[in-house]
Scaffold this motif. Structure first.
Motif, PDB file in Angstrom:
ATOM      1  N   MET A   1       0.843  -1.184   0.000  1.00 53.62           N
ATOM      2  CA  MET A   1       0.000   0.000   0.000  1.00 53.62           C
ATOM      3  C   MET A   1       0.886   1.244   0.000  1.00 53.62           C
ATOM      4  N   THR A   2       0.496   2.233  -0.804  1.00 51.41           N
ATOM      5  CA  THR A   2       1.290   3.452  -0.886  1.00 51.41           C
ATOM      6  C   THR A   2       0.413   4.654  -0.637  1.00 51.41           C
ATOM      7  N   ASN A   3       1.042   5.776  -0.521  1.00 48.78           N
ATOM      8  CA  ASN A   3       0.329   7.028  -0.349  1.00 48.78           C
ATOM      9  C   ASN A   3       0.223   7.764  -1.682  1.00 48.78           C
ATOM     10  N   GLU A   4       0.463   7.061  -2.784  1.00 50.90           N
ATOM     11  CA  GLU A   4       0.424   7.658  -4.112  1.00 50.90           C
ATOM     12  C   GLU A   4      -1.013   7.954  -4.520  1.00 50.90           C
ATOM     13  N   PRO A   5      -1.264   9.104  -5.173  1.00 51.36           N
ATOM     14  CA  PRO A   5      -2.614   9.386  -5.647  1.00 51.36           C
ATOM     15  C   PRO A   5      -2.981   8.458  -6.795  1.00 51.36           C
ATOM     16  N   GLU A   6      -4.257   8.186  -6.934  1.00 52.35           N
ATOM     17  CA  GLU A   6      -4.720   7.383  -8.053  1.00 52.35           C
ATOM     18  C   GLU A   6      -4.508   8.170  -9.334  1.00 52.35           C
ATOM     19  N   PRO A   7      -4.286   7.490 -10.474  1.00 49.51           N
ATOM     20  CA  PRO A   7      -3.941   8.191 -11.715  1.00 49.51           C
ATOM     21  C   PRO A   7      -4.973   9.210 -12.167  1.00 49.51           C
ATOM     22  N   ASN A   8      -6.244   9.008 -11.868  1.00 53.31           N
ATOM     23  CA  ASN A   8      -7.269   9.917 -12.371  1.00 53.31           C
ATOM     24  C   ASN A   8      -7.634  11.024 -11.388  1.00 53.31           C
ATOM     25  N   THR A   9      -6.854  11.244 -10.336  1.00 58.27           N
ATOM     26  CA  THR A   9      -7.211  12.262  -9.351  1.00 58.27           C
ATOM     27  C   THR A   9      -6.737  13.661  -9.719  1.00 58.27           C
ATOM     28  N   ALA A  11      -4.038  14.982  -9.026  1.00 57.85           N
ATOM     29  CA  ALA A  11      -3.396  15.550  -7.848  1.00 57.85           C
ATOM     30  C   ALA A  11      -2.146  16.358  -8.185  1.00 57.85           C
ATOM     31  N   GLY A  12      -1.500  16.069  -9.306  1.00 55.60           N
ATOM     32  CA  GLY A  12      -0.285  16.771  -9.651  1.00 55.60           C
ATOM     33  C   GLY A  12      -0.503  18.101 -10.346  1.00 55.60           C
ATOM     34  N   GLU A  13      -1.743  18.463 -10.632  1.00 55.30           N
ATOM     35  CA  GLU A  13      -2.020  19.724 -11.319  1.00 55.30           C
ATOM     36  C   GLU A  13      -1.661  20.922 -10.451  1.00 55.30           C
ATOM     37  N   ALA A  14      -1.312  22.024 -11.117  1.00 56.28           N
ATOM     38  CA  ALA A  14      -1.101  23.276 -10.396  1.00 56.28           C
ATOM     39  C   ALA A  14      -2.441  23.735  -9.819  1.00 56.28           C
ATOM     40  N   LEU A  15      -2.400  24.456  -8.719  1.00 55.22           N
ATOM     41  CA  LEU A  15      -3.639  24.937  -8.110  1.00 55.22           C
ATOM     42  C   LEU A  15      -4.280  26.014  -8.978  1.00 55.22           C
ATOM     43  N   LYS A  16      -5.571  25.894  -9.181  1.00 54.53           N
ATOM     44  CA  LYS A  16      -6.328  26.909  -9.901  1.00 54.53           C
ATOM     45  C   LYS A  16      -6.596  28.085  -8.963  1.00 54.53           C
ATOM     46  N   PRO A  17      -6.959  29.243  -9.520  1.00 60.14           N
ATOM     47  CA  PRO A  17      -7.336  30.375  -8.667  1.00 60.14           C
ATOM     48  C   PRO A  17      -8.584  30.033  -7.843  1.00 60.14           C
ATOM     49  N   CYS A  18      -8.847  30.838  -6.845  1.00 60.33           N
ATOM     50  CA  CYS A  18     -10.014  30.641  -5.980  1.00 60.33           C
ATOM     51  C   CYS A  18     -11.282  30.558  -6.824  1.00 60.33           C
ATOM     52  N   GLN A  59      -2.841  16.283   1.248  1.00 59.55           N
ATOM     53  CA  GLN A  59      -2.485  17.371   0.334  1.00 59.55           C
ATOM     54  C   GLN A  59      -3.031  17.097  -1.071  1.00 59.55           C
ATOM     55  N   ASP A  60      -2.890  15.872  -1.558  1.00 65.64           N
ATOM     56  CA  ASP A  60      -3.405  15.530  -2.885  1.00 65.64           C
ATOM     57  C   ASP A  60      -4.928  15.612  -2.927  1.00 65.64           C
ATOM     58  N   ARG A  61      -5.600  15.146  -1.885  1.00 63.67           N
ATOM     59  CA  ARG A  61      -7.068  15.215  -1.850  1.00 63.67           C
ATOM     60  C   ARG A  61      -7.540  16.664  -1.830  1.00 63.67           C
ATOM     61  N   CYS A  62      -6.831  17.534  -1.104  1.00 67.38           N
ATOM     62  CA  CYS A  62      -7.170  18.961  -1.093  1.00 67.38           C
ATOM     63  C   CYS A  62      -7.015  19.563  -2.485  1.00 67.38           C
ATOM     64  N   ARG A  63      -5.911  19.241  -3.133  1.00 67.73           N
ATOM     65  CA  ARG A  63      -5.646  19.795  -4.466  1.00 67.73           C
ATOM     66  C   ARG A  63      -6.754  19.399  -5.447  1.00 67.73           C
TER      67      ARG A  63
END
Length: 84
Positions: A1-9, A11-18, A59-63
């Motif tokens: 088991m890892t803490n890696e995000p699933e491929p379709n999440t 999670a690696g995208e830059a944050l969008k504006p508010c 952090q990935d789930r927040c993103r």
């Protein structure tokens, strides 16, 4: 088991504006409890607690949550098609 995000999440995208005011998104890391993202202008915040090891990181789930926007309504799509 890892803490890696699933491929379709996305999670690696830059944050969008508010999503409410267009302000800058500011990631926040709280070692004990989890992670959050806030807006530097209107102070909107989202928060995720740390979960079990098999889940994506807080952090990935927040993103993913921060970057998710509602789909356009059908009436909006008709207006967009008329502009093309």
């Amino acid at each position: 088991m890892t803490n890696e995000p699933e491929p379709n999440t996305r999670a690696g995208e830059a944050l969008k504006p508010c999503p409410f005011c267009g302000g800058e998104a500011i990631p926040e890391q709280y070692v004990r409890d989890g992670s959050g993202i806030s807006c530097g202008d209107c102070n909107t915040k989202i928060w995720e607690y740390h979960g079990p090891p098999h889940m994506p990181s807080a952090q990935d789930r927040c993103r993913v949550r921060w970057n998710t926007r509602p789909l356009p309504q059908p009436s909006e799509l008709v207006e967009l098609v008329g502009c093309i």
